[in-house]
Motif scaffolding. Structure first.
Motif, short mmCIF file in Angstrom:
data_model
loop_
_atom_site.label_atom_id
_atom_site.label_comp_id
_atom_site.label_asym_id
_atom_site.label_seq_id
_atom_site.Cartn_x
_atom_site.Cartn_y
_atom_site.Cartn_z
N ARG A 251 47.84 26.58 16.05
CA ARG A 251 48.14 27.56 17.11
C ARG A 251 49.63 27.59 17.41
O ARG A 251 50.16 28.60 17.90
CB ARG A 251 47.36 27.20 18.38
CG ARG A 251 45.85 27.33 18.24
CD ARG A 251 45.15 27.15 19.57
NE ARG A 251 45.42 25.85 20.18
CZ ARG A 251 45.87 25.68 21.42
NH1 ARG A 251 46.13 26.73 22.18
NH2 ARG A 251 46.08 24.47 21.90
N LEU A 252 50.34 26.49 17.10
CA LEU A 252 51.78 26.43 17.35
C LEU A 252 52.56 27.38 16.45
O LEU A 252 53.68 27.78 16.78
CB LEU A 252 52.30 25.00 17.13
CG LEU A 252 51.89 23.96 18.18
CD1 LEU A 252 52.29 22.57 17.70
CD2 LEU A 252 52.52 24.27 19.52
N ILE A 253 51.99 27.73 15.30
CA ILE A 253 52.71 28.59 14.37
C ILE A 253 53.04 29.94 15.00
O ILE A 253 54.10 30.51 14.76
CB ILE A 253 51.89 28.78 13.07
CG1 ILE A 253 51.74 27.44 12.34
CG2 ILE A 253 52.55 29.82 12.16
CD1 ILE A 253 50.84 27.50 11.13
N LYS A 254 52.14 30.44 15.85
CA LYS A 254 52.36 31.73 16.50
C LYS A 254 52.72 31.59 17.97
O LYS A 254 52.67 32.56 18.72
CB LYS A 254 51.10 32.59 16.36
CG LYS A 254 50.78 32.97 14.91
CD LYS A 254 49.58 33.89 14.82
CE LYS A 254 49.30 34.28 13.37
NZ LYS A 254 48.14 35.19 13.26
N PHE A 255 53.15 30.40 18.37
CA PHE A 255 53.46 30.15 19.78
C PHE A 255 54.59 31.04 20.28
O PHE A 255 55.60 31.25 19.60
CB PHE A 255 53.84 28.68 19.97
CG PHE A 255 54.44 28.40 21.33
CD1 PHE A 255 53.63 28.34 22.46
CD2 PHE A 255 55.81 28.22 21.47
CE1 PHE A 255 54.19 28.09 23.71
CE2 PHE A 255 56.37 27.96 22.71
CZ PHE A 255 55.56 27.90 23.83
N GLN A 256 54.41 31.56 21.50
CA GLN A 256 55.45 32.29 22.21
C GLN A 256 55.48 31.80 23.65
O GLN A 256 54.45 31.48 24.24
CB GLN A 256 55.17 33.80 22.22
CG GLN A 256 55.43 34.50 20.90
CD GLN A 256 55.27 36.01 21.05
OE1 GLN A 256 54.31 36.49 21.64
NE2 GLN A 256 56.22 36.75 20.52
#
Length: 634
Positions: free
Chosen positions: A613-618
């Motif tokens: 989920r961190l890959i697309k974290f904003q």
């Protein structure tokens, strides 16, 4: 043994598929053909085929004095054979191999940013020669060679444009995909793409010395740098596996239940715990890399998440560093003042000096260039030079005070007026007499005010500005941006002193600078952050490099560090909760060997997917920023 390992590694996925097929065939034999013997033979064969790669890995680890998870599984399979539970051994080995396959596939996704960077690295260059052009391997390009880059091709070197013009996509360096116009004398970086036009570039950095190569190396190294959580888990795992073996032995001694002891071995595999922290850090670092944010490892992420005090340089950090002379007061009609000031400042690369050089080129009434016979730079204060046997000083008030030069009442009034307007001031004196004052303005970086507010919302408690500029200018900038504390007229060494004071007071300090003059403070701070677009010192000295030199990137980097640490804790909780669940299930009899292995492998996948989920974290601030629109060129 080495060749066997290589063979098994190459065909592990095939072995997994064969094992799965045999298990299906075995159950079909049992329930469709009603052959219990055929069922047991097929599952025994499946167990043997599947345990071979697992046992080889366990033996390889034992040779290196490492008690691995594979060792627990191998012993468990042997035990299952002893008690004739071929179905348990087949299912356990299949789930272990299939879980490893899914781990490797999902982990690959967390490294896509790094793989993408590596694939963008140029491999060839079009070299300009006396006879025309020739295509050569990138390793054959030397410093000062000139390369030709046409539309659709990558810039193969760091260098300076010597001919042509074009629009470059610098996403590989800054993370921003918008097109940047490049003209004569502009700097370009290896790995960037010419979207439109053509360029001839003189190489200043080649091969492994280019900014792009350093970015790839740094991010790859960062993914191998362990956080405190990872280091603790590594030490824990060294003792955990032998402890599980001892526990299984004790269970057998006291219960005389061999099946229960074997089940303890299966349930004791610490897979989710071991992989939970590394996969979070890899995903977090990969997210930053895609945005032009280089975070140098898991330990940096840990410290960055705990920062409570943020300290800044002003010029080139809070401001753009693209300074212009907005006020000029001359106290003599000497036409040589501007050429003289420009000649002296050409020996410096300071933004204020470059603004004077540009202003002189536009406004000087004579093109005569004075001859300098001697120059000396006084760090943080200015420059003095000897011209035609006259001592010329160009710098701030601190330099003039040190040289015992005083200003008249009129000059002091002009100086104060410029400073109150938020301008930096540079004073020109010849033979102890002030001849002119330059008022220089530096635009504040876009979105700094809202970004600083976002950082406070994320938990930063104290904002401090440290600058070599005068107090009035510093106060004007600080008031506009809402900065809590300001210290002006500082030398680089004095900035370090203020960083140490904050640390001595118990604060965890990050210092944000341009990576050149501020490198001592960057090195001293708990987290050093460089707002430099790829300078060597910025990359080498700091813990975090923001290739975009933007404050929105700083907000994202800080939020990403906090989220990565939280994600690591979540993964550790999931791993421990799984172990507790399995132990309780073992006590109350609703967990067996195969079902325990299923839960174990499922927990590994859960922590991996959680980390992904961190890959697309904003951050919340990211979502408020409009997506930049690419420039459209003819």
């Amino acid at each position: 043994m080495m060749k066997l390992q290589q063979f098994l590694t190459k065909y592990t996925n095939h072995i997994t598929a064969i094992t799965g097929g045999l298990i299906v065939l075995g159950f079909a034999t049992k329930f469709l053909l009603h052959s219990l013997t055929g069922y047991q033979v097929i599952l025994a064969i499946a167990s043997i085929i599947a345990v071979i790669p697992i046992a080889v890995r366990a033996w390889s680890a034992l040779i290196n004095r490492v008690f691995s998870i594979e060792l627990l599984v191998s012993i468990a399979v042997i035990g299952a054979f002893v008690i004739g539970e071929f179905d348990e051994s087949a299912i356990v080995t299949f789930l272990f191999l299939f879980g490893s396959y899914l781990e490797s596939k999902t982990l690959q996704k967390t490294r896509t940013a790094i793989k993408g960077l590596t694939e963008m690295a140029p491999t060839t260059a079009t070299l300009v020669t006396a006879d025309g052009t020739t295509t050569v391997d990138i390793d054959d390009v030397d410093v000062d060679d000139v390369v030709l880059v046409k539309t659709g091709n990558q810039v193969p070197v760091d260098g300076v444009v010597v001919d042509g013009s074009g629009y470059l996509n610098e996403a590989s360096i800054t993370g921003e995909s918008r097109q940047i116009s490049k003209q004569l004398d502009d700097q370009v970086f290896s790995g960037t793409m010419v979207e439109n036009g053509y360029l001839k570039v003189r190489a200043t950095q080649v091969g492994d010395d280019t900014t792009f190569a350093k970015i790839i190396d740094l991010v790859e190294e960062a993914q191998d740098t362990k956080s405190k959580a990872e280091k603790f888990i590594d030490r824990f795992a060294q003792y955990y596996t032998p402890a599980v073996l001892v526990l299984a032995l004790l269970v057998f001694i006291f219960s005389r239940d061999f099946r229960l002891a074997i089940t303890v071995l299966v349930l004791g595999c610490p897979g989710a715990l071991v992989i939970g922290a590394p996969v979070s850090n890899v995903a977090g670092i990969g997210n930053g890399a895609k945005r032009g944010i280089l975070i140098k490892g898991g330990e940096v992420i840990d410290r960055f998440a705990k920062i409570d005090t943020l300290m800044f340089d002003k010029t080139g950090t809070l401001t753009q560093g693209k300074t212009t002379v907005t006020s000029f007061k001359a106290y003599t009609d000497n036409a040589q003042l501007l050429p003289l000031a420009a000649a002296i400042e050409q020996t410096s690369d300071h933004p204020l000096g470059q603004a004077i050089v540009t202003y002189a080129a536009q406004h000087a009434t004579t093109t005569a260039t004075p001859t300098l016979t001697d120059t000396e730079t006084v760090k943080g204060q200015g420059i003095w030079a000897t011209v035609a046997n006259q001592k010329v000083i160009l710098g701030n008030q601190k330099l003039l005070t040190a040289q015992q030069i005083t200003l008249t009442a009129t000059q002091q009034a002009d100086l104060k007026q410029m400073q109150q307007a938020g301008q930096s001031t540079v004073i020109l004196a010849i033979d102890q007499q002030v001849q002119a004052i330059f008022g220089i303005a530096d635009a504040i970086r876009p979105a700094v005010k809202t970004a600083l507010a976002a950082l406070k919302a994320q938990g930063i408690k104290h904002l401090v500005m440290l600058t070599g500029d005068n107090e009035l200018t510093a106060d004007a900038v600080a008031t506009e941006l809402g900065i809590d504390e300001v210290h002006a007229n500082l030398l680089p060494a004095e900035k370090v002193t203020y960083v140490k004071k904050q640390q001595a007071a118990g604060h965890i300090v990050a210092f944000v600078g341009d990576g050149i003059n501020d490198s001592p403070s960057i090195a001293q701070a708990d987290i050093g952050i460089a707002m430099g677009s790829g300078t060597d010192v910025a990359i080498d000295t700091s813990d975090v490099v923001l290739m975009q030199s933007s404050f929105p990137a700083l907000v994202h980097a800080h939020g990403l560090a906090q989220k990565t640490v939280l994600n690591t804790r979540e993964n550790i909780f999931i791993a421990i909760a799984t172990v507790v669940f399995l132990l309780i299930g073992l006590i109350f009899g609703y967990i067996y060997m195969a079902s325990g292995m299923f839960v174990h492998e499922a927990s590994i996948l859960v922590v991996i997917f959680n980390a992904m989920r961190l890959i697309k974290f904003q951050t919340k601030y990211d979502r408020k920023i409009p997506t930049p629109v690419k420039s459209v060129t003819a």
